[in-house]
Design an enzyme around this catalytic site. Structure first.
Site, PDB file in Angstrom:
ATOM      1  CD1 TRP A 154      27.759   9.003  11.648  1.00 26.24           C
ATOM      2  CD2 TRP A 154      29.592   7.772  12.043  1.00 26.24           C
ATOM      3  NE1 TRP A 154      27.691   8.595  12.959  1.00 26.24           N
ATOM      4  CE2 TRP A 154      28.813   7.828  13.230  1.00 26.24           C
ATOM      5  CE3 TRP A 154      30.791   7.065  12.061  1.00 26.24           C
ATOM      6  CZ2 TRP A 154      29.194   7.183  14.402  1.00 26.24           C
ATOM      7  CZ3 TRP A 154      31.174   6.427  13.242  1.00 26.24           C
ATOM      8  CH2 TRP A 154      30.370   6.487  14.392  1.00 26.24           C
TER       9      TRP A 154
ATOM     10  CG  ASP B 282      19.702   9.632  22.910  1.00 25.27           C
ATOM     11  OD1 ASP B 282      19.497   8.850  21.964  1.00 25.27           O
ATOM     12  OD2 ASP B 282      20.160  10.778  22.765  1.00 25.27           O
TER      13      ASP B 282
ATOM     14  CD1 TRP C 190      13.465  14.761  13.692  1.00 23.82           C
ATOM     15  CD2 TRP C 190      11.589  15.392  14.715  1.00 23.82           C
ATOM     16  NE1 TRP C 190      12.424  14.442  12.874  1.00 23.82           N
ATOM     17  CE2 TRP C 190      11.254  14.812  13.474  1.00 23.82           C
ATOM     18  CE3 TRP C 190      10.568  15.873  15.532  1.00 23.82           C
ATOM     19  CZ2 TRP C 190       9.928  14.712  13.031  1.00 23.82           C
ATOM     20  CZ3 TRP C 190       9.262  15.767  15.092  1.00 23.82           C
ATOM     21  CH2 TRP C 190       8.949  15.195  13.852  1.00 23.82           C
ATOM     22  CG  ASP C 191      18.945  10.859  15.707  1.00 22.63           C
ATOM     23  OD1 ASP C 191      19.451  11.264  14.648  1.00 22.63           O
ATOM     24  OD2 ASP C 191      19.594  10.227  16.572  1.00 22.63           O
TER      25      ASP C 191
ATOM     26  CG  ASN D 130      20.172   7.784  13.515  1.00 19.50           C
ATOM     27  OD1 ASN D 130      21.181   8.471  13.484  1.00 19.50           O
ATOM     28  ND2 ASN D 130      19.415   7.674  14.596  1.00 19.50           N
TER      29      ASN D 130
ATOM     30  CB  CYS E 132      20.152  14.850  15.925  1.00 18.91           C
ATOM     31  SG  CYS E 132      21.380  13.531  16.028  1.00 18.91           S
TER      32      CYS E 132
ATOM     33  CG  ASP F  20      26.436  10.456  15.747  1.00 16.73           C
ATOM     34  OD1 ASP F  20      25.724  11.309  16.308  1.00 16.73           O
ATOM     35  OD2 ASP F  20      25.971   9.590  14.977  1.00 16.73           O
TER      36      ASP F  20
END
Length: 742
Positions: free
Chosen positions: A177, A341, A452-453, A455, A501, A523
């Protein structure tokens, strides 16, 4: 492009710059023979035949097997491994025929059918070739022709056999990351080098592509063999070198914790694994892959908009008033797309609650979302929105209503990452929920862009209401359902652009990019860090597909301080975005930003559609440079970005030699500066220009330019241009245009 020599039993796939040849030997083994510069297929006939070294190495021809099924004397990484209903775990595949087809668009397809000698199973090996591309699209179709289940323990897309080379250097990327797409290379010794993801998506720790050369290839020269896998879940690429010096690269869906039960009459299709050969080094490899993506992968053909995203300005503290204020400033600097966001929905005031409840927060938007959208549209921008549909907070109405919708094991705690869990999107109820709320969101509001994330990696991979003997299908079912959801949304809303994303630079691959218009590579928005991230991205993926943000002068990642010009130049090498808090920018900064945005719009067709050249000649001098070449209204054009990390000991910089120009044409060179800034301009062949001064007060049009010099393409590529870069984190932008005689 595709032929079969009946007498010699040879298959040949020919492109303008390569030949790929395999055949059936006397044992019936589909044996790879050649891959490289163009040759006549008949010349490969002497290479066909079985080989024996000893009783312990009795089938060396299977080291170069075109389809490496597990069974008999095959001990290398298999392409197909199965378990039969009676417990037998062995395959004996024999050639059963082939067909060659040609589509209306000129694409040719070869399908070779293999059939097990005793059990009702077929493997269809599919090769596709498109006119004008030195690439081969490969995948396999496994067909159960019987009346009993067959368990696929491993079903890979393809095995690529490399020619005999003096050395085998593998190039790939690794990362973490905020540090994705870092290039690595190493010589392959005997054994296996495994690149993979087991996290549920493509992953930022590695990316599913490989490149192999003899150890001497550069950006500009040398022979390179490469491949890129189109799969957005757990994947694996294995580069295996035998004790006899053969190298084979096998890739596809990761077989770790993965099985698929193939019922009677059912088919299983593996993802596409595109391979190619480039005689012009890593640069030629990348340009070939970029053009392939532009023409045959990416769904969006239009130029990508300059976007503004409000995340770093407000984080979860989202409300209509502040977003409108940001939109006004985004419009001032020339943004074409305003993206709100995280934080606009449910009880989403932090990352501990609300995820999954996709209704507009009435306290933050008392007049609904359309108040903000209307203002954005009045300002001349399109509107975009952030979602993360595959995950849920335990503190949400959705989870309280459907706690069994997430992946979990009944006897284990549900691991939370970022205070969230992952939804089983292959569950029809979950899938329907996502399609319905997204359709309502896009259908009721004027939304032109979706970020479209995702995480969250997948843990506790258990599916409820799914047979116990088919639990390991989860990894495949999640990705297939994701593709189906995106395909349905794109069908319903063809005018909406989508960005993929996932935890920074995860889930970027040729599978996801068939649905996503662009991708978020990291990021980490530090302008200097991004240069290496964006370079690694560009080895396979096209600049147009890469979203790059301009953020604050003091990097939140490293506390590094860089100029606005440097930050813009770094972000202008892909699809430009702005993610800073514009409310804190001075009027002078806004004017400079507006002029830089106007510059980008002028050169955008070149950056997003031209041929990219990574100029590596000055690598030892702390300089990064990238050039884009294409055709414009004024003939051939080029744009050059150059970045200096740090100047040491008063050293100057040698000339930078350009690439991709016509040696016999003459070109004008322009400096591009903003807001009254002035530099001395490039020096070409000892001649120095006067410099260019650009009025950036309003930023509502292109820069004022003055030609610095006129030189031939030959001089620019062999003698080069001077780089008047000084100090730390300096950058420049030159525009080069073909000089046409009146």
């Amino acid at each position: 492009m595709i032929q079969f020599d009946t007498d010699r039993r040879l298959f040949s796939i020919s492109t303008a710059g390569s030949s790929y040849v395999f055949g059936l030997n006397e044992k019936g083994v589909l044996q790879h023979l050649y891959w490289g510069d163009p040759v006549a297929a008949a010349d490969c006939a002497p290479l066909l035949g079985s080989r024996l070294h000893s009783s312990f190495d009795a089938a060396l021809d299977r080291d170069a097997e075109e389809f490496a099924y597990w069974g008999g004397l095959s001990y290398m990484e298999p392409t197909l491994k199965v378990r039969w209903h009676d417990g037998v775990r062995d395959l004996r595949m024999a050639y059963a025929g082939h067909r060659i087809e040609r589509a209306d668009d000129g694409k040719e397809t070869l399908t070779v059918v293999l059939r097990d000698e005793a059990y009702p199973l077929e493997a269809h090996l599919i090769y596709g070739v498109r006119p004008g591309h030195d690439l081969i699209e490969r995948h396999a179709l496994i067909v159960n022709t019987g009346d009993r289940d067959v368990v696929l323990e491993s079903a890979q897309s393809a095995a690529w056999s490399l020619p005999e080379l003096r050395d085998y250097r593998l190039t790939h990327v690794t990362g973490k990351w905020a540090g994705e797409f870092q290039l690595r290379s190493a010589s392959l010794t005997e054994g296996k080098k495994v690149l993979e993801s087991r996290r549920g998506f493509t992953d930022g720790h590695a990316n599913p592509w490989f490149a192999i050369d003899e150890g001497t290839a550069t950006e500009e020269s040398g022979k390179v063999w490469f491949g890129a896998l189109g799969w957005s879940g757990n994947w694996k690429i294995v580069a295996e070198k035998t004790a006899f010096g053969r190298v084979r690269v096998t890739g596809g869906i990761n077989d770790f914790d993965s099985e698929w039960t193939l019922g009677p009459g059912e088919r299983f299709e593996t993802p596409s694994f595109v391979g190619g050969y480039a005689a012009g080094g890593f640069g030629a490899m990348s340009r070939g892959l970029h053009r392939y993506q532009y023409e045959h992968v990416s769904p969006g053909r239009d130029l990508r908009k300059v976007l503004y995203n409000s995340w770093e300005a407000t984080y979860f503290d989202v409300n209509a008033k502040d977003q409108i204020a940001l939109a006004e400033r985004a419009a001032m600097v020339g943004a074409e797309l305003f993206v709100i966001d995280d934080g606009w929905f449910g009880q989403r005031s932090h990352d501990r609650a609300g995820l999954g409840d996709w209704t507009v927060n009435a306290e933050k938007f008392p007049n609904g979302l359309d108040e903000l959208i209307g203002k954005v549209r009045d300002l001349g921008m399109a509107f975009g929105i952030w979602v993360e549909p595959e995950a849920v907070n335990p503190d949400s109405d959705l989870y309280r209503s459907h706690p069994d919708w997430v992946y979990h094991f009944p006897t284990r705690a549900r691991t939370e990452l970022r205070n969230q869990l992952v939804l089983d999107i292959s569950n029809p109820g979950v899938k329907g929920y996502i399609v319905d709320f997204m359709s309502k969101l896009l259908g009721e509001h004027d939304i032109a862009f979706v970020k479209w994330d995702m995480n969250r990696t997948i843990t506790e991979p258990g599916m409820q209401d799914h047979p116990l003997n088919r639990q390991k299908e989860l990894w495949i079912r999640h990705v297939r359902s994701l593709y189906e959801i995106w395909a349905e949304l794109r069908r319903r809303f063809p005018g909406v652009a989508f960005e993929t994303c996932a935890g920074g630079g995860s889930r970027i691959d040729l599978g996801m990019l068939r649905y996503a218009d662009q991708a978020w590579p990291s990021d980490n928005t530090d302008a200097f860090d991004r240069l290496s991230i964006q370079e690694g991205f560009s080895y396979v993926y096209a600049p147009k597909l890469m979203t790059c943000w301009v953020t604050e002068a003091v990097s939140g990642m490293n506390k590094r301080v860089t100029s606005l010009k440097y930050r813009f130049h770094s972000a202008m090498t892909g699809t430009l975005g702005i993610g800073a808090n514009l409310n804190e920018w001075s009027e002078e900064q806004l004017r400079e930003a507006a002029a830089l945005v106007a510059q980008y719009k002028e050169i955008r067709p070149l950056v997003q559609g031209g041929r990219q050249y990574r100029l590596r000649a000055l690598e030892h001098k702390s300089v990064d440079a990238v050039q884009y070449v294409g055709a414009g209204d004024m003939g051939e054009e080029s744009v050059l970005f150059a970045f200096l990390h740090a100047q040491k000991l008063g050293d100057g910089l040698p000339r930078l030699r350009l690439q991709g120009l016509d040696p016999d044409k003459r070109y004008e060179i322009y400096g591009m500066e903003v807001d009254g800034a002035k530099d001395d301009g490039p020096e070409v062949d000892g001649v120095k220009g006067d410099g260019a001064e650009i009025d950036g007060v309003k930023g509502d049009g292109p820069e004022v330019e003055r030609a610095k010099d006129v030189r031939s393409g030959r001089a620019l590529m062999r003698i080069g241009v001077e780089l008047p870069l000084r100090g730390d984190f300096d950058s420049l932008l030159y525009r080069i245009r073909e000089l046409r005689q009146p």
